[in-house]
Design a protein around this motif. Sequence first.
Motif, PDB file in Angstrom:
ATOM      1  N   GLY A 217       0.945  -8.354   2.336  1.00  0.00           N
ATOM      2  CA  GLY A 217       1.312  -8.214   3.626  1.00  0.00           C
ATOM      3  C   GLY A 217       1.630  -6.522   3.573  1.00  0.00           C
ATOM      4  O   GLY A 217       1.935  -5.845   5.455  1.00  0.00           O
ATOM      5  N   LEU A 218       1.571  -5.470   2.589  1.00  0.00           N
ATOM      6  CA  LEU A 218       1.754  -4.083   2.852  1.00  0.00           C
ATOM      7  C   LEU A 218       0.194  -4.097   3.096  1.00  0.00           C
ATOM      8  O   LEU A 218      -0.077  -2.737   4.215  1.00  0.00           O
ATOM      9  CB  LEU A 218       1.277  -3.319   1.804  1.00  0.00           C
ATOM     10  CG  LEU A 218       1.357  -2.104   1.179  1.00  0.00           C
ATOM     11  CD1 LEU A 218       2.986  -1.805   2.307  1.00  0.00           C
ATOM     12  CD2 LEU A 218       2.027  -1.197  -0.086  1.00  0.00           C
ATOM     13  N   VAL A 219      -0.851  -4.280   3.198  1.00  0.00           N
ATOM     14  CA  VAL A 219      -1.481  -3.476   3.426  1.00  0.00           C
ATOM     15  C   VAL A 219      -2.211  -3.892   4.954  1.00  0.00           C
ATOM     16  O   VAL A 219      -2.825  -2.943   6.116  1.00  0.00           O
ATOM     17  CB  VAL A 219      -3.599  -5.138   2.851  1.00  0.00           C
ATOM     18  CG1 VAL A 219      -4.630  -4.417   3.808  1.00  0.00           C
ATOM     19  CG2 VAL A 219      -3.153  -4.685   1.426  1.00  0.00           C
ATOM     20  N   VAL A 220      -1.685  -5.225   5.369  1.00  0.00           N
ATOM     21  CA  VAL A 220      -1.979  -4.855   6.757  1.00  0.00           C
ATOM     22  C   VAL A 220      -0.659  -4.350   7.695  1.00  0.00           C
ATOM     23  O   VAL A 220      -0.921  -3.272   9.233  1.00  0.00           O
ATOM     24  CB  VAL A 220      -0.932  -7.035   7.549  1.00  0.00           C
ATOM     25  CG1 VAL A 220      -1.226  -7.234   8.606  1.00  0.00           C
ATOM     26  CG2 VAL A 220      -2.532  -7.904   6.507  1.00  0.00           C
TER      27      VAL A 220
ATOM     28  N   GLN B  60       9.569  -0.714  -1.289  1.00  0.00           N
ATOM     29  CA  GLN B  60       8.348  -1.398  -0.095  1.00  0.00           C
ATOM     30  C   GLN B  60       8.140  -0.402   1.146  1.00  0.00           C
ATOM     31  O   GLN B  60       7.072   0.326   1.481  1.00  0.00           O
ATOM     32  CB  GLN B  60       9.133  -2.807   0.560  1.00  0.00           C
ATOM     33  CG  GLN B  60       7.915  -3.252   1.941  1.00  0.00           C
ATOM     34  CD  GLN B  60       8.554  -4.423   1.898  1.00  0.00           C
ATOM     35  OE1 GLN B  60       9.184  -4.329   2.320  1.00  0.00           O
ATOM     36  NE2 GLN B  60       6.977  -5.509   1.234  1.00  0.00           N
ATOM     37  N   LEU B  61       9.106   0.152   1.307  1.00  0.00           N
ATOM     38  CA  LEU B  61       9.369   1.562   2.601  1.00  0.00           C
ATOM     39  C   LEU B  61       8.039   2.785   1.850  1.00  0.00           C
ATOM     40  O   LEU B  61       7.549   3.156   2.359  1.00  0.00           O
ATOM     41  CB  LEU B  61      10.504   1.769   2.677  1.00  0.00           C
ATOM     42  CG  LEU B  61      10.196   3.023   3.984  1.00  0.00           C
ATOM     43  CD1 LEU B  61      10.096   3.157   5.105  1.00  0.00           C
ATOM     44  CD2 LEU B  61      12.319   3.919   4.175  1.00  0.00           C
ATOM     45  N   LEU B  62       8.535   2.972   0.774  1.00  0.00           N
ATOM     46  CA  LEU B  62       7.621   4.425   0.009  1.00  0.00           C
ATOM     47  C   LEU B  62       6.202   3.936  -0.130  1.00  0.00           C
ATOM     48  O   LEU B  62       5.433   4.307   0.071  1.00  0.00           O
ATOM     49  CB  LEU B  62       8.584   3.913  -1.802  1.00  0.00           C
ATOM     50  CG  LEU B  62       7.732   5.483  -2.314  1.00  0.00           C
ATOM     51  CD1 LEU B  62       8.159   6.679  -1.841  1.00  0.00           C
ATOM     52  CD2 LEU B  62       8.594   5.978  -3.563  1.00  0.00           C
ATOM     53  N   ARG B  63       6.129   2.229  -0.340  1.00  0.00           N
ATOM     54  CA  ARG B  63       4.839   2.662  -0.384  1.00  0.00           C
ATOM     55  C   ARG B  63       4.062   2.382   1.065  1.00  0.00           C
ATOM     56  O   ARG B  63       2.671   2.693   0.934  1.00  0.00           O
ATOM     57  CB  ARG B  63       5.050   1.052  -0.762  1.00  0.00           C
ATOM     58  CG  ARG B  63       4.531   0.802  -2.700  1.00  0.00           C
ATOM     59  CD  ARG B  63       4.477  -0.280  -3.794  1.00  0.00           C
ATOM     60  NE  ARG B  63       5.380  -1.167  -3.285  1.00  0.00           N
ATOM     61  CZ  ARG B  63       4.501  -2.492  -3.430  1.00  0.00           C
ATOM     62  NH1 ARG B  63       3.909  -2.771  -3.227  1.00  0.00           N
ATOM     63  NH2 ARG B  63       5.409  -3.557  -2.173  1.00  0.00           N
ATOM     64  N   LEU B  64       4.828   1.673   1.796  1.00  0.00           N
ATOM     65  CA  LEU B  64       4.404   2.296   3.068  1.00  0.00           C
ATOM     66  C   LEU B  64       3.866   3.744   3.182  1.00  0.00           C
ATOM     67  O   LEU B  64       2.698   3.094   4.066  1.00  0.00           O
ATOM     68  CB  LEU B  64       4.989   1.497   4.415  1.00  0.00           C
ATOM     69  CG  LEU B  64       4.470   1.180   5.912  1.00  0.00           C
ATOM     70  CD1 LEU B  64       3.366   0.669   6.072  1.00  0.00           C
ATOM     71  CD2 LEU B  64       5.672   0.994   6.529  1.00  0.00           C
ATOM     72  N   GLU B  65       4.920   3.871   3.171  1.00  0.00           N
ATOM     73  CA  GLU B  65       4.965   5.675   3.735  1.00  0.00           C
ATOM     74  C   GLU B  65       3.739   6.133   2.950  1.00  0.00           C
ATOM     75  O   GLU B  65       3.208   7.100   3.540  1.00  0.00           O
ATOM     76  CB  GLU B  65       5.729   6.517   3.552  1.00  0.00           C
ATOM     77  CG  GLU B  65       7.229   6.420   4.232  1.00  0.00           C
ATOM     78  CD  GLU B  65       8.686   7.006   3.181  1.00  0.00           C
ATOM     79  OE1 GLU B  65       8.068   7.998   2.576  1.00  0.00           O
ATOM     80  OE2 GLU B  65       9.395   6.867   4.173  1.00  0.00           O
ATOM     81  N   HIS B  66       3.064   5.813   2.025  1.00  0.00           N
ATOM     82  CA  HIS B  66       2.182   6.209   1.255  1.00  0.00           C
ATOM     83  C   HIS B  66       0.656   5.916   1.705  1.00  0.00           C
ATOM     84  O   HIS B  66      -0.316   6.359   1.778  1.00  0.00           O
ATOM     85  CB  HIS B  66       2.740   6.371  -0.416  1.00  0.00           C
ATOM     86  CG  HIS B  66       0.935   6.150  -1.215  1.00  0.00           C
ATOM     87  ND1 HIS B  66      -0.030   7.366  -1.249  1.00  0.00           N
ATOM     88  CD2 HIS B  66      -0.507   5.364  -1.883  1.00  0.00           C
ATOM     89  CE1 HIS B  66      -0.499   7.656  -2.502  1.00  0.00           C
ATOM     90  NE2 HIS B  66      -0.793   6.435  -2.615  1.00  0.00           N
TER      91      HIS B  66
END
Length: 322
Positions: free
Chosen positions: A205-208, A261-267
């Motif tokens: 989900g994070l990849v997409v 999850q937000l932090l990883r998406l920002e990264h």
Amino acid sequence: MPPSAMPVVALSEMVSDQEADLFVLMTLKEQLTTRDGKPYFKVGFRDARREVTFPIWGNSPFAIDCRDHWTPGKFYKVRAVYRESNYGPQLDIRKIREVVGADREDGFDPAMCCASSRFDGATMFAELTGIAEAHIPAGGLRDLVVVLLQKHRETLLEAFAARRHHHAFAGGLLEHVLSVTRNAVFLADRYADYYPDMTPPLDKGLVVAGAILHDIGKVRELDSGPTGAEYTTIGQLIGHILLGRDLVREAAVEVGIDPDQLLRLEHVIISHQRLPEWGSPKPPMIPEAVLVHYADDIDAKFHQVVAEISEGKPFSRVMGRR
């Protein structure tokens, strides 16, 4: 056909040494100087499928007219010979004037000169939204992605992905993002299956989500118009990577999302170009960011290679070789 008339053809359909009349959009006029200190203009003209750039030398019969009257953003009727040279396609101009109303009788339409995606924007947008809903689990991350897509739908349908490089045409940003997202779905499935014991497991989900949003900052970075895309002031000073993170943070306040999850998406977003000289302040440091970077990189590079081949360029700028 009167003796002075020529057939009107599309620039993109001309072959080497063909002479014809054509309707084109002027995209570029730069005053430059040769190594010997002689001034000249570099000009560019295009239709929907081909752009040609070439010099107007100081001793050309068109040099003064070019200097005083030719204007990027205006449409012209040109009589020219199309040449394939060692420097790429060029036009040997014989006559040139601005388009007038009567030219519509000969088939002129502004849309014929504006580069745009081969694919229908609404269809691409619907597919991209469908991928988000199918491959990102229900919750804050999916809500954030869908909110951003819907909020910027009209811009995405028309936006360029770049000023001059990959997908530099109307709808190009959406075409690129959809292609990157398809790549990302494939890669996430491939490597999640190949490495089932990853700890923690790959977050598809994070990849997409990262693939869909990796270039979302370009809706603020670029303004699109008939001659192409131009940087906004904030785009020039900040750039799409940090603007994308800003958009994600703004949407996160609206929908609510787990902080980690937000932090990883920002990264994923800030690292997707990998190198500082390409604009990323950090390289990919989590597996999901690695996949998004390469999903993006292959799509951008392959598009540029195909464009260089189709334009007859003898040297690939993106590959650095013939």
